[in-house]
Motif scaffolding. Structure first.
Motif, short mmCIF file in Angstrom:
data_model
loop_
_atom_site.label_atom_id
_atom_site.label_comp_id
_atom_site.label_asym_id
_atom_site.label_seq_id
_atom_site.Cartn_x
_atom_site.Cartn_y
_atom_site.Cartn_z
N GLN A 24 -4.70 -1.34 35.36
CA GLN A 24 -3.54 -1.70 34.53
C GLN A 24 -2.86 -0.47 33.94
O GLN A 24 -1.79 -0.60 33.33
CB GLN A 24 -3.98 -2.66 33.41
CG GLN A 24 -4.28 -4.05 33.95
CD GLN A 24 -4.92 -4.94 32.90
OE1 GLN A 24 -6.12 -4.91 32.70
NE2 GLN A 24 -4.11 -5.74 32.21
N ARG A 25 -3.48 0.69 34.07
CA ARG A 25 -2.87 1.92 33.52
C ARG A 25 -2.38 2.88 34.57
O ARG A 25 -1.86 3.94 34.23
CB ARG A 25 -3.89 2.63 32.62
CG ARG A 25 -4.23 1.83 31.37
CD ARG A 25 -5.26 2.55 30.56
NE ARG A 25 -4.87 3.93 30.33
CZ ARG A 25 -4.80 4.49 29.13
NH1 ARG A 25 -5.10 3.80 28.06
NH2 ARG A 25 -4.45 5.73 28.99
N PRO A 72 -0.01 4.55 37.48
CA PRO A 72 1.44 4.61 37.58
C PRO A 72 2.02 3.57 38.54
O PRO A 72 1.34 3.07 39.42
CB PRO A 72 1.70 6.01 38.12
CG PRO A 72 0.39 6.53 38.57
CD PRO A 72 -0.67 5.79 37.87
N HIS A 73 3.28 3.30 38.32
CA HIS A 73 3.94 2.25 39.07
C HIS A 73 5.30 2.77 39.47
O HIS A 73 5.85 3.66 38.83
CB HIS A 73 4.09 1.01 38.21
CG HIS A 73 4.10 1.32 36.74
ND1 HIS A 73 5.18 1.88 36.11
CD2 HIS A 73 3.12 1.22 35.81
CE1 HIS A 73 4.88 2.08 34.83
NE2 HIS A 73 3.63 1.69 34.63
N ASP A 74 5.84 2.19 40.53
CA ASP A 74 7.17 2.67 40.95
C ASP A 74 8.28 1.80 40.40
O ASP A 74 9.43 1.92 40.76
CB ASP A 74 7.25 2.80 42.47
CG ASP A 74 6.57 1.67 43.18
OD1 ASP A 74 6.42 0.60 42.54
OD2 ASP A 74 6.19 1.84 44.34
N PHE A 75 7.95 0.89 39.48
CA PHE A 75 9.00 0.18 38.75
C PHE A 75 8.63 0.25 37.28
O PHE A 75 7.85 1.12 36.89
CB PHE A 75 9.15 -1.26 39.28
CG PHE A 75 7.93 -2.11 39.09
CD1 PHE A 75 7.91 -3.09 38.12
CD2 PHE A 75 6.80 -1.90 39.87
CE1 PHE A 75 6.78 -3.86 37.94
CE2 PHE A 75 5.68 -2.67 39.69
CZ PHE A 75 5.67 -3.66 38.72
N ASN A 76 9.13 -0.61 36.42
CA ASN A 76 8.91 -0.40 34.99
C ASN A 76 7.51 -0.81 34.50
O ASN A 76 7.20 -0.68 33.33
CB ASN A 76 9.99 -1.11 34.16
CG ASN A 76 9.85 -2.63 34.26
OD1 ASN A 76 8.91 -3.13 34.87
ND2 ASN A 76 10.78 -3.35 33.66
N GLY A 77 6.69 -1.30 35.40
CA GLY A 77 5.31 -1.60 35.01
C GLY A 77 5.15 -2.91 34.28
O GLY A 77 4.10 -3.18 33.72
N GLU A 78 6.18 -3.73 34.30
CA GLU A 78 6.06 -5.06 33.71
C GLU A 78 5.94 -6.07 34.84
O GLU A 78 6.55 -5.93 35.89
CB GLU A 78 7.30 -5.41 32.87
CG GLU A 78 7.38 -4.69 31.55
CD GLU A 78 6.77 -5.51 30.41
OE1 GLU A 78 6.89 -6.75 30.43
OE2 GLU A 78 6.17 -4.89 29.52
N ASN A 79 5.12 -7.07 34.64
CA ASN A 79 5.10 -8.20 35.56
C ASN A 79 4.91 -9.39 34.65
O ASN A 79 3.80 -9.81 34.38
CB ASN A 79 3.96 -8.05 36.56
CG ASN A 79 3.87 -9.26 37.47
OD1 ASN A 79 4.80 -10.06 37.58
ND2 ASN A 79 2.72 -9.42 38.12
N ASN A 80 6.01 -9.85 34.10
CA ASN A 80 5.93 -10.86 33.06
C ASN A 80 5.48 -12.21 33.62
O ASN A 80 6.16 -12.80 34.44
CB ASN A 80 7.29 -11.00 32.36
CG ASN A 80 7.17 -11.79 31.09
OD1 ASN A 80 6.66 -12.92 31.10
ND2 ASN A 80 7.60 -11.22 29.99
N VAL A 81 4.31 -12.66 33.18
CA VAL A 81 3.79 -13.96 33.58
C VAL A 81 3.50 -14.76 32.32
O VAL A 81 2.65 -14.38 31.52
CB VAL A 81 2.49 -13.81 34.41
CG1 VAL A 81 1.93 -15.18 34.78
CG2 VAL A 81 2.73 -12.98 35.66
N ASN A 131 2.11 -9.39 30.07
CA ASN A 131 2.30 -8.39 31.11
C ASN A 131 1.09 -8.39 32.05
O ASN A 131 0.01 -7.95 31.69
CB ASN A 131 2.47 -7.01 30.48
CG ASN A 131 2.73 -5.95 31.54
OD1 ASN A 131 2.84 -6.26 32.73
ND2 ASN A 131 2.85 -4.71 31.11
N ALA A 132 1.29 -8.91 33.27
CA ALA A 132 0.18 -9.03 34.23
C ALA A 132 0.24 -7.93 35.28
O ALA A 132 -0.29 -8.07 36.38
CB ALA A 132 0.20 -10.41 34.88
N TYR A 133 0.89 -6.80 34.93
CA TYR A 133 0.96 -5.68 35.88
C TYR A 133 -0.41 -5.08 36.13
O TYR A 133 -1.20 -4.88 35.21
CB TYR A 133 1.88 -4.56 35.37
CG TYR A 133 1.71 -3.30 36.20
CD1 TYR A 133 2.36 -3.18 37.42
CD2 TYR A 133 0.85 -2.28 35.79
CE1 TYR A 133 2.16 -2.05 38.22
CE2 TYR A 133 0.65 -1.15 36.59
CZ TYR A 133 1.31 -1.05 37.79
OH TYR A 133 1.10 0.04 38.58
#
Ligand code: CTP
Ligand code: MG
Length: 331
Positions: free
Chosen positions: A191-192, A194-203, A207-209
């Motif tokens: 969950q920590r 890095p990500h290639d988008f804003n790191g949110e996956n709103n469920v 935040n389920a990123y």
């Protein structure tokens, strides 16, 4: 006292590791069980699609996360498409009543008003238990995350499997997956990363990123392959940690942070010092971070659970066999 506990010698830990491998093989579901579950899933999926066109039935829990023992239940999650106007109660009752008219299922129980509305059933053929939860989307995501963790390093799967088996046998049923973070970590905190988008996956407002593409893990985490501990040693360290090191009075296990947070910061303190306080033992849900997974542990059960970790630790210190460590508890 923890100071009298030494790390067991390498020979013993090697034996335990080999035994863990054996037990994992022995207690994993058979091909036949996996097939029966797949058939049951297909039947239920067909019924759900007929009743609720546009709905999706997801698998989650141990059948999909890689930590299943023999005869585990089957966890499913039903999700409606956006056009649906049905309430949870209507969905659960419609599904439950339909299943009651079919010969393939038995022991059907509906809990339409539970925190997670649910239909429980058993397969008449194979006796497999199944829960169909409505809209339990976060659980699908935490299953995917556990699956990703187990795909990184198979020692996690083995040690988690063993702890689950041990906890069941010792009758302290809540499984512990947390806290495999150590000096040379065996796992990253997905969950920590890095990500290639804003790191949110709103469920459902949470935040389920988490970092999902494990094949690319090497490019974002330098720890891959660095930890060389055996599963026997990892098992000993987990027992030791929860017996003696985890600050159970002040600390919260956080999978999301890969560390221990403070109860005070989360406002999760034991206030009345009564059996019914919800915060004796705190494990933060990885996504629904306001939810304490340890809420059902009270003062007395916490005492028993820690006692079990101490017992396991002491037995390993005396080079006990895995059979004895996991010996069935009798009143
Ligand atoms: N779950 C959750 N929060 C909880 C309990 C369960 O999110 N407090 C989700 C998890 O994804 C879990 C799944 O529901 O994997 C199924 O729960 P359960 O059947 O109790 O656990 P399993 O992991 O399936 O283990 P078992 O093999 O014992 O069934
Ligand atoms: Mg399950």
């Amino acid at each position: 006292d923890s100071k009298t506990i030494k790390k067991p010698d390498d020979g013993y830990l090697k034996t335990i590791s080999a035994k863990i491998d054996e037990l994992v093989m022995e207690l994993s579901p058979t091909e036949n069980e996996i097939q029966e579950k797949e058939d049951l899933f297909k039947k239920l999926e067909k019924i759900c699609h007929e009743l609720f066109p546009g709905s999706t039935l997801y698998k989650f829990g141990s059948m999909s996360n890689g930590f299943s023992l023999k005869n585990a239940d089957m966890d499913l999650c039903l999700v409606m498409d956006d056009a649906s106007v049905l309430t949870a109660v209507q969905i659960v009752e419609t599904l439950g009543e339909k299943l009651r008219m079919e010969n393939d299922f038995k022991d059907i129980l509906m809990l339409p008003r539970a925190r997670i509305p649910i239909v429980k059933l058993k397969s008449a053929r194979s006796n497999i238990s199944c829960d169909i939860g409505y809209n339990n989307v976060l659980a699908v995501h935490n299953t995917l995350m556990l699956r990703a963790y187990s795909d990184i390093d198979e020692r996690l799967k083995k040690v988690a499997f063993l702890i689950k088996y041990w906890a069941k046998r010792r009758k302290i049923n809540e499984p512990y997956f947390g806290s495999l973070s150590r000096k040379v970590p065996i796992l990253p905190v997905l969950q920590r990363l890095p990500h290639d988008f804003n790191g949110e996956n709103n469920v459902q407002g949470y935040n389920a990123y988490f970092f999902k593409d494990i094949s690319k893990l090497k490019s974002v985490w330098k720890g891959v392959g660095r930890n060389k501990q055996s599963t026997g040693e990892l098992l000993f360290e987990i027992f030791h940690y929860f017996a003696y090191d985890f600050p159970v009075k002040e600390g919260v296990v956080s999978i999301r942070e890969g560390s221990v947070l403070s109860k005070e910061d989360k406002n999760w303190t034991v206030t009345n010092n009564t059996k019914t306080d919800k915060y004796w033992f705190c494990v933060e849900d990885p996504f629904e971070i306001t939810h304490n997974l340890g809420r059902l542990v009270d003062r007395d059960t916490l005492y028993d659970i820690r006692g079990e970790f101490m017992r396991a630790c002491k037995l390993m210190n005396q080079n006990a066999s895995l059979e004895d460590i996991c010996k069935e508890y009798m009143e």
